[in-house]
Design an enzyme around this catalytic site. Structure first.
Site, mmCIF file in Angstrom:
data_model
loop_
_atom_site.group_PDB
_atom_site.id
_atom_site.type_symbol
_atom_site.label_atom_id
_atom_site.label_comp_id
_atom_site.label_asym_id
_atom_site.label_seq_id
_atom_site.Cartn_x
_atom_site.Cartn_y
_atom_site.Cartn_z
ATOM 1 N N GLU A 179 -3.379 7.587 -4.107
ATOM 2 C CA GLU A 179 -3.422 6.345 -3.337
ATOM 3 C C GLU A 179 -3.296 5.163 -4.291
ATOM 4 O O GLU A 179 -4.107 5.016 -5.208
ATOM 5 C CB GLU A 179 -4.732 6.241 -2.551
ATOM 6 C CG GLU A 179 -4.793 4.999 -1.661
ATOM 7 C CD GLU A 179 -6.081 4.939 -0.852
ATOM 8 O OE1 GLU A 179 -5.996 4.877 0.379
ATOM 9 O OE2 GLU A 179 -7.171 4.951 -1.473
ATOM 10 N N TYR A 234 0.858 -1.189 0.000
ATOM 11 C CA TYR A 234 0.000 0.000 0.000
ATOM 12 C C TYR A 234 0.891 1.236 0.000
ATOM 13 O O TYR A 234 1.915 1.284 0.687
ATOM 14 C CB TYR A 234 -0.895 0.039 1.253
ATOM 15 C CG TYR A 234 -1.656 1.341 1.397
ATOM 16 C CD1 TYR A 234 -2.934 1.476 0.855
ATOM 17 C CD2 TYR A 234 -1.098 2.434 2.054
ATOM 18 C CE1 TYR A 234 -3.621 2.672 0.962
ATOM 19 C CE2 TYR A 234 -1.787 3.630 2.161
ATOM 20 C CZ TYR A 234 -3.051 3.739 1.610
ATOM 21 O OH TYR A 234 -3.719 4.935 1.707
#
Length: 395
Positions: free
Chosen positions: A206, A118
């Site tokens: 993101e 992530y």
């Protein structure tokens, strides 16, 4: 401004961030042609078929499929285009899928050696610095990771005066447990990602997951990008990416009148001038036992026209059981706000829900006289406590 995954990846690619080859289509009949086009470029015989909506959780909702044949591509495209996709971010009403992204498969022989990470870039408002947040736990909701395994979330702050330094990118790659070519690829990925964030005037990048293939290549397998609305004048090509079909109709209408409006799930509509007072007003509503149905800041240049528009937008929400208008007249004149309320009543006709009006400051007395003399069924409040009491009584 939110944009679709395929648009986000076009920005990433522009700044050297590695993304899978992909083609966007809005018609399932073009699916096989798109898949063959990708196969010619990459040599891959697997594909990802991905719904394009402004929401996360698409895979769990059935909006992302891995195709292992051209027939699979066609079938998945047929199923996904036009479907009403429900995820934890869309709410129970879901969103209609108008486009899909067909992308090269990046799961290939050696699947046991792949890894998912992530990574996001955003502003740390507490320090005034940009921050890269990253984790070895990619492919999961980052909120879940933060709650259950907070020690697996790392943060790297970046001084905007000097930008990201190579040693910081190396530190990130090291903390992700990479070595060899994967380490080098991740360093390049991080440097390019930060450059894309900075140069595009984004408020958020993101990437979940950042994907390491079995042969140590690094890809942005997914991408969520928010562009700062205030910077769009510098990026006309990004502004063209706006998809109004994905936006709330009430928020779109509010934008036409330069109103700052955000739809919420409560039962008390509120119209306020100034973001701070709006937040305090929502707190008042909550403490009085109600729930705010919206955030609506009419700003310091409010006039009768903008107030009427705001009033109309609030009334379109069937969940609204009362409206609280809380205006402090500094720059804005209370009599203009009052005139807007009266005009809205006269134009719309019968309004069955109670309206509470609190006017303080510039021309507050004149505004109160306008409302009192209009014959409208409006509840007047002088103090915040009185407004709260009326909310509690009427809702």
């Amino acid at each position: 401004m939110n944009i679709h995954e395929y648009q986000a990846k076009s920005i990433l690619k522009e700044f050297g961030v590695a993304v899978p080859e992909g083609v966007v289509i809005g018609n399932a009949e073009k699916a096989i042609e798109a898949a063959k086009q990708i196969q010619e470029i990459t040599g891959m015989d697997t594909w990802a078929v991905k719904a394009q909506i402004h929401a996360g959780g698409r895979g769990k909702g059935g909006g992302v499929k891995i195709a292992k044949s051209l027939d699979d591509v066609k079938n998945y495209a047929t199923d996904i285009i036009g479907m009403n996709l429900v995820t934890h971010q869309t709410g129970p009403e879901g969103k209609k899928v108008n486009k899909i992204l067909i992308e090269q498969g990046i799961y290939y022989p050696g699947e046991s050696e792949v890894e998912e990470f992530y990574m996001s870039v955003l502003l740390n408002r507490g320090t005034g610095r940009n921050i890269i947040m990253y984790s070895t736990e990619g492919g999961m909701d980052i909120e879940t990771v933060a709650e259950k395994t907070p020690h697996l979330i790392f943060k790297e702050e970046i001084d905007p005066k000097v930008g990201i330094q190579a040693y910081q990118a190396r530190k990130i790659a090291f903390n992700l447990g990479l070595s060899g070519n994967a380490f080098k690829q991740m360093v390049k990925f991080v440097m390019s990602l930060y450059l894309a964030y900075e140069k595009s005037d984004a408020s958020l990048f993101e990437i979940n997951p950042v994907f390491k293939t079995s042969d140590n290549l690094i890809f942005a397998a997914d991408a969520k990008v928010d562009i700062d609305d205030n910077a769009l004048y510098r990026h006309p090509k990004y502004e063209e990416m706006r998809d109004i079909s994905e936006e709330d109709p009430a928020e779109l209408e509010a934008g036409k009148f330069n109103l700052n409006f955000v739809k919420l799930d409560g039962n008390v509509g509120c119209m306020v001038n100034g973001a701070g007072l709006a937040m305090a007003t929502m707190d008042i509503i909550k403490l009085a036992g109600g729930d705010p149905a919206n955030f609506l800041d009419v700003g310091g240049t409010a006039n009768a026209e903008t107030v009427e528009a705001g009033f109309r937008i609030i009334l379109k929400d069937p969940n609204v059981k009362a409206i609280l208008i809380n205006i402090f007249g500094g720059i804005v004149r209370c009599d203009r706000v009052a005139q807007g309320v009266v005009d809205a009543y006269n134009t719309i006709g019968t309004i069955s829900i109670p309206v509470i009006v609190r006017l303080q400051g510039t021309n507050a007395e004149e505004g109160k006289k306008l409302i009192d003399g209009s014959g409208l069924k409006v509840y007047s409040a002088i103090t915040l406590q009185e407004a709260a009491d009326l909310v509690k009584k009427l809702v």
